[in-house]
Write a protein that holds these residues in place. Sequence first.
Motif, PDB file in Angstrom:
ATOM      1  N   SER A 116      37.055  29.069  27.022  1.00  0.00           N
ATOM      2  CA  SER A 116      35.673  29.344  26.569  1.00  0.00           C
ATOM      3  C   SER A 116      34.912  28.028  26.492  1.00  0.00           C
ATOM      4  N   SER A 117      33.618  28.150  26.223  1.00  0.00           N
ATOM      5  CA  SER A 117      32.761  26.958  26.098  1.00  0.00           C
ATOM      6  C   SER A 117      33.131  26.177  24.853  1.00  0.00           C
ATOM      7  N   ILE A 118      32.966  24.862  24.961  1.00  0.00           N
ATOM      8  CA  ILE A 118      33.140  24.017  23.787  1.00  0.00           C
ATOM      9  C   ILE A 118      31.897  23.136  23.627  1.00  0.00           C
ATOM     10  N   GLU A 119      31.662  22.682  22.399  1.00  0.00           N
ATOM     11  CA  GLU A 119      30.546  21.787  22.103  1.00  0.00           C
ATOM     12  C   GLU A 119      31.121  20.482  21.593  1.00  0.00           C
ATOM     13  N   HIS A 120      30.699  19.366  22.204  1.00  0.00           N
ATOM     14  CA  HIS A 120      31.241  18.071  21.784  1.00  0.00           C
ATOM     15  C   HIS A 120      30.199  16.994  22.042  1.00  0.00           C
ATOM     16  N   CYS A 121      30.537  15.814  21.625  1.00  0.00           N
ATOM     17  CA  CYS A 121      29.606  14.685  21.697  1.00  0.00           C
ATOM     18  C   CYS A 121      30.034  13.745  22.813  1.00  0.00           C
ATOM     19  N   ILE A 122      29.039  13.206  23.558  1.00  0.00           N
ATOM     20  CA  ILE A 122      29.316  12.223  24.586  1.00  0.00           C
ATOM     21  C   ILE A 122      28.466  10.985  24.318  1.00  0.00           C
ATOM     22  N   THR A 123      28.865   9.873  24.966  1.00  0.00           N
ATOM     23  CA  THR A 123      28.071   8.642  24.877  1.00  0.00           C
ATOM     24  C   THR A 123      27.468   8.388  26.247  1.00  0.00           C
ATOM     25  N   ARG A 124      26.155   8.416  26.350  1.00  0.00           N
ATOM     26  CA  ARG A 124      25.469   8.163  27.614  1.00  0.00           C
ATOM     27  C   ARG A 124      25.735   6.742  28.112  1.00  0.00           C
ATOM     28  N   LYS A 125      25.323   6.525  29.315  1.00  0.00           N
ATOM     29  CA  LYS A 125      25.466   5.208  29.917  1.00  0.00           C
ATOM     30  C   LYS A 125      24.718   4.149  29.110  1.00  0.00           C
TER      31      LYS A 125
END
Length: 794
Positions: A101-110
């Motif tokens: 299923s879909s998950i929600e998480h945090c990323i760090t942009r360039k």
Amino acid sequence: VKGRNQPKAKSGQSSGQAPALSGEDRYQRIAGAITDYIYTVRLGGGQATQTVHSPACEPVTGYTPEEFAADPYLWIKMVDIADHALVQEQARKVLAGEPVSSIEHCITRKDGVKRWVRNTPIPKRDARGQLIGYDGLVQDITERKLAEEALRQSEARYRALAENSAVGIWHTSLDGHTIYVNAAMCAMLEVSGPGELEDRTFHEFFTPESLETGRREHAKRDQKLASTYEEELVGARGTHRHVLVTGAPVLTPEGRLHSRIGSFIDITARRAAEEELRASQARFTALVNAVEGIVWEADPVTWQFLFVSQQAERLLGYPVAQWLNEPKFWENHLHPEDRAWAIEYCLTTTRQHRNHEMEYRMVAADGRAVWLRDLVTVVVRDGRVVKLIGVMVDITRTKEADLRRHEIEDKLLQSQKLESLGVMAGGIAHDFNNLLTGILGNASLARLESPPSSPVLAYLQQIETASVRAAELCKQMLAYAGHGQFELQRIDLSALVQETTQLIELSISKKAVLKFELGQTLPRILGDPTQIRQVVMNLVMNASEALGERSGLVSITTGVIKADRTYLSETFLAPDLAEGEYVLLEVGDNGCGMSAETRARIFDPFFSTKFAGRGLGLAAVLGIVRAHRGALKVYSEPGRGSTFKVLLPCAGPKDEHWQAFIPPQVVWRGTGKVLVVDDEETVLVVAARMLQSFGFEVITARDGFEAVAKFREQPDEFRFVLLDFTMPHMDGAEAFRQLRQIHPPVRVLLMSGFGEQDVVTRFAGKGLAGFIQKPFQPETLRDKVRTIVEAARR
């Protein structure tokens, strides 16, 4: 996922069209068109061998599709360390073929900025069912996450606020059972907590009268609207409290009434304080109304009255409401002669935080001048003036008695001066007339015996003329002292000055330059030519002597001046003179001038600044002007010369004798409230001030909508409405129609820059009270208003 619809090919298209797109091309075309971020991962040997990312990846991650293609593990490098386990678990399920299923998480942009994303992978299998990769959709959900976090924080704050609020909050179902109650409400209900309310409804905690009050308040308005009212609450231990209740509905998403929530403020102490305040105010009102004077309280900045006792209406005739509601009431109704100094004195003493006492006049509603002694207390708190309070005491009778006493004293003093002057004048006239008899007789004989061609005839005629003038001077002095008679004639003052020119030139210093500015076609004055001539001579000679040993200018001017009460109040002899036009004689010089002390004594009979002066010239001038019912004004400063202005009343067209002075007619004044409507600020202010000067209380409106709203509040209060015809939004015609609907008897005076014929035809037969064309003068407006007001009385 948003995409663009591709146009369908029409049947029969020519072979010249582009060939159909392949599946991969169509995928790339769609991926480049949608705003969400699509990616594809190809697997080989259980590892990612290639990744393809749509162009939308760059706005979300900061990396280009080419950068993702170069590094298949770039995505996992962007994942926030705290979310690595979550992402790896999702990848494991995809590779293991488990439901994912879909998950929600945090990323760090360039660029280092943190973003929240929703990642939805979709496994891809070959014809044999083997996993060959997966597609995915990445959505940037940062804004939603921030909003959710803000919502959680807001809910926490509001719950903390509710729990710690001093205001009671009670959420109940429609049948009265408790859904939520805070600690403050429990304290009012005298229960330990919500548990004690499980089997009780809110009806049990209010008196029957209060429940009926609440029912009536809810019945007055839509059940879905909030309402505020007071009730009497009875706690679990029997304590009665007065509470201010604000009840609001809680609606379902469909808009149906679900429950009610109310805030409760304990106003028991306030109610008790209000009752005590009412009792105190009643005692205070009874006390101040018993005081023989006007007790008042005012704002120290605007001077708006905050309170005045009922004596105000009895003493001055204005309703108490007018004192309280009319802006600058005190300033507007000060006597014109007292306004400037009284305002300045009050400003100065207030700024200095000094209590003070003033005596001034106010104009009563019936036009009377009422003398008041005002005892003012300046209330200061923390170094700032917060209030002015005082008592105005009517001292009109005392002032009138003082005035009569001063008049008697002045008359006695003047009588003594005149008596002394008469004794001296009689002796001088007797001896001087004897001398003049010889001089004049011998000059006449010499003239008669001289041949017509003799060169001395001109000199003899001058001697005769001077002798006759000297005899007239004696006669004038006797008349001034009460021993002579006036010979009244209609006099052209300019002609009289011209006739006296040669004698003037012979009498003054050779260093004096005469300048004449004589008005033509002046109104005639009624007076004694000899005495008026003597006034001219005395003033000119004094001006000449003020020049001393140096050359200078003496100016003689005649004309007409319109003198109002303020101007007359600054002159000698003017208290009883009427406002209006006067013939003016002005004599000025650029000589030595006079100090204030000298100016105060120049009209004393025996006062003189000359070493061997006569000291009677200006005293005689004052007496003659007084006898002619005129006034005299003096301007002088040391080193800047002097100017004497003599005002003499104009004679009527057929007057041959003195006529009694007729007091000016009482200017018509109105009372009551009027509404002035105009979208032009200048016209609005000017018209309001005119009407205020007539005695009306003015309410203003800047357009038709505002006018109708203000009129609807109190339609019976307005005497009439001054209404502009041309206005934006709602013009005068529509405003007139609505005003008549609200209150049919309303009287409307229409004003416009257009002509009457162009405007009034639209109101024919509709009850328009009158029309006035812009621009207009106060006299014109007063006549129109007077007609309307007096017609309403009939």
